[in-house]
Design an enzyme around this catalytic site. Structure first.
Site, short mmCIF file in Angstrom:
data_model
loop_
_atom_site.label_atom_id
_atom_site.label_comp_id
_atom_site.label_asym_id
_atom_site.label_seq_id
_atom_site.Cartn_x
_atom_site.Cartn_y
_atom_site.Cartn_z
N GLY A 12 0.79 9.22 -37.11
CA GLY A 12 0.90 9.91 -36.26
C GLY A 12 -0.43 9.69 -35.43
CE1 TYR A 152 4.48 21.91 -37.98
CE2 TYR A 152 3.60 23.85 -38.31
CZ TYR A 152 3.42 22.62 -37.99
OH TYR A 152 2.30 21.98 -37.69
CB ALA A 154 9.97 24.83 -45.71
N1 LIG Z 1 -1.78 21.04 -32.76
C1 LIG Z 1 -2.07 22.11 -33.84
O1 LIG Z 1 -2.34 23.23 -33.42
C2 LIG Z 1 -1.64 21.78 -35.21
C3 LIG Z 1 -1.84 23.01 -36.14
C4 LIG Z 1 -1.53 22.84 -37.32
C5 LIG Z 1 -1.23 21.64 -37.93
N2 LIG Z 1 -0.82 20.43 -36.83
C6 LIG Z 1 -0.36 19.26 -37.39
O2 LIG Z 1 -1.20 18.19 -37.20
C7 LIG Z 1 -0.43 17.03 -37.28
C8 LIG Z 1 -0.69 16.61 -35.80
O3 LIG Z 1 -0.34 17.38 -34.81
P1 LIG Z 1 -0.76 17.28 -33.18
O4 LIG Z 1 -0.69 18.49 -32.69
O5 LIG Z 1 -1.43 16.06 -32.85
O6 LIG Z 1 0.86 16.76 -32.67
P2 LIG Z 1 1.38 15.68 -31.58
O7 LIG Z 1 2.84 16.04 -31.27
O8 LIG Z 1 0.40 15.39 -30.53
O9 LIG Z 1 1.50 14.29 -32.46
C9 LIG Z 1 2.30 14.00 -33.52
C10 LIG Z 1 2.02 12.54 -33.78
O10 LIG Z 1 3.27 12.38 -35.05
C11 LIG Z 1 3.94 11.37 -34.80
N3 LIG Z 1 5.23 11.66 -35.09
C12 LIG Z 1 6.28 12.33 -34.66
N4 LIG Z 1 7.27 12.17 -35.45
C13 LIG Z 1 7.32 10.86 -36.08
C14 LIG Z 1 8.37 10.40 -36.82
N5 LIG Z 1 9.53 10.68 -36.86
N6 LIG Z 1 7.89 9.09 -37.33
C15 LIG Z 1 6.51 8.59 -37.01
N7 LIG Z 1 5.53 9.36 -36.40
C16 LIG Z 1 5.80 10.44 -35.96
C17 LIG Z 1 3.97 11.09 -33.20
O11 LIG Z 1 4.30 9.96 -32.71
C18 LIG Z 1 2.39 11.53 -32.89
O12 LIG Z 1 1.78 10.37 -32.99
C19 LIG Z 1 0.96 17.49 -37.57
O13 LIG Z 1 1.33 17.23 -38.68
C20 LIG Z 1 1.14 18.78 -37.13
O14 LIG Z 1 1.90 19.58 -37.83
C21 LIG Z 1 -1.01 20.67 -35.68
#
Ligand SMILES: NC(=O)c1ccc[n+]([C@@H]2O[C@H](COP(=O)([O-])OP(=O)(O)OC[C@H]3O[C@@H](n4cnc5c(N)ncnc54)[C@H](O)[C@@H]3O)[C@@H](O)[C@H]2O)c1
Length: 244
Positions: A12, A152, A154
């Site tokens: 990601g 999510y 879970a």
């Molecule tokens: N943004 C927040 O507030 C927050 C809070 C808690 C946890 N998180 C976690 O942090 C991580 C990153 O979140 P973010 O906010 O940068 O999200 P984002 O949506 O900006 O980025 C998500 C990334 O995951 C990749 N991705 C999604 N589905 C995919 C798949 N099927 N195969 C391969 N890659 C895939 C996307 O290409 C992207 O690079 C996630 O696991 C999210 O659950 C985010």
């Protein structure tokens, strides 16, 4: 240069938190393998200052049957990894009583099952080398739950279970496994939230600001580097004090 000569795999990594982690790792001297879904390889060029130290993998982590083969091939080419950040994640929100099983399963596949497959594939090589750091991207939602996000929650709670179990399994072989639990971080994932929902979130954050992807990158660097060499099996909340 806290990660000089280290090889890191970050899933990601194309945007948001993963991109900030990738940039930070590169700045600290690591060689980076970034993975994301479907984006063209030239997207890698958007990661600043990468030079020849960035490699890009486009793969759909929703295809759990293909993940092990893809990661094995990448790992062979890299010669093993010192650091893994299981960061890729998706949401498919809805109230539990209306949520389709397909939407439940999809989130579990990407966020949990693929992360597990990647952790054990990369972890096997780390065990052979007797060193490594694995970081799983959980969430405050995995610790506390959230209405409309049973799937999510879970997946993120499951990642904490995997983190603690793998930490126990791998500690004697020199491999550490920890999780990060971000709170409300500015990214594409949270951009879709209504202003009202964002306002409510701000009310419960003692530090009175949303987090930035760079805040998570700093914590990831700590867990990836030798600075945290006596820490394993832990969940580090990076949430502005949201759940003190
Ligand atoms: N943004 C927040 O507030 C927050 C809070 C808690 C946890 N998180 C976690 O942090 C991580 C990153 O979140 P973010 O906010 O940068 O999200 P984002 O949506 O900006 O980025 C998500 C990334 O995951 C990749 N991705 C999604 N589905 C995919 C798949 N099927 N195969 C391969 N890659 C895939 C996307 O290409 C992207 O690079 C996630 O696991 C999210 O659950 C985010």
């Amino acid at each position: 240069m806290r990660l000089l000569n280290k090889k890191a795999l970050v899933t990601g990594a194309s945007r948001g938190i993963g991109k900030a982690i990738g940039e930070r790792f590169l700045a600290e001297g690591a060689e980076l393998w970034g993975l994301s879904a479907g984006e063209p390889a030239d997207l890698a060029g958007r990661i600043a200052g990468a030079g020849g130290k960035l490699h890009w993998i486009s793969a759909d982590l929703g295809d759990t049957n293909a993940v092990e083969g893809i990661i094995e091939a990448v790992q062979k080419e890299a010669g093993g990894f010192d650091i893994l950040v299981n960061n890729a994640g998706v949401t498919k929100d809805g109230l539990s009583f209306r949520m389709s099983i397909a939407d439940f399963q999809k989130v579990l596949d990407v966020n949990l099952t693929s992360a597990f497959i990647i952790a054990r594939t990369v972890g096997r090589e780390m065990i052979r080398k007797r060193s490594g750091s694995i970081i799983n991207m959980s969430s405050v939602v995995g610790l506390h739950g959230n209405g409309g996000q049973a799937n999510y929650a879970a997946s993120k709670a499951g990642l904490i279970g995997i983190t603690k179990s793998l930490a126990r399994e791998m500690a004697s072989r020199g491999v550490r496994v920890n999780a990060l639990a971000p709170g409300f971080i500015e990214s594409d994932m949270t951009a879709a939230m209504s202003e009202e929902a964002k306002g409510k979130m701000m009310e419960i954050i003692p530090l009175k600001r949303s987090g930035k992807p760079e805040d998570i990158a700093s914590a990831a660097l700590f867990l990836a580097s030798g600075d945290s060499s006596y820490i394993t099996g832990q969940v580090l909340s990076v949430d502005g004090g949201m759940f003190i």
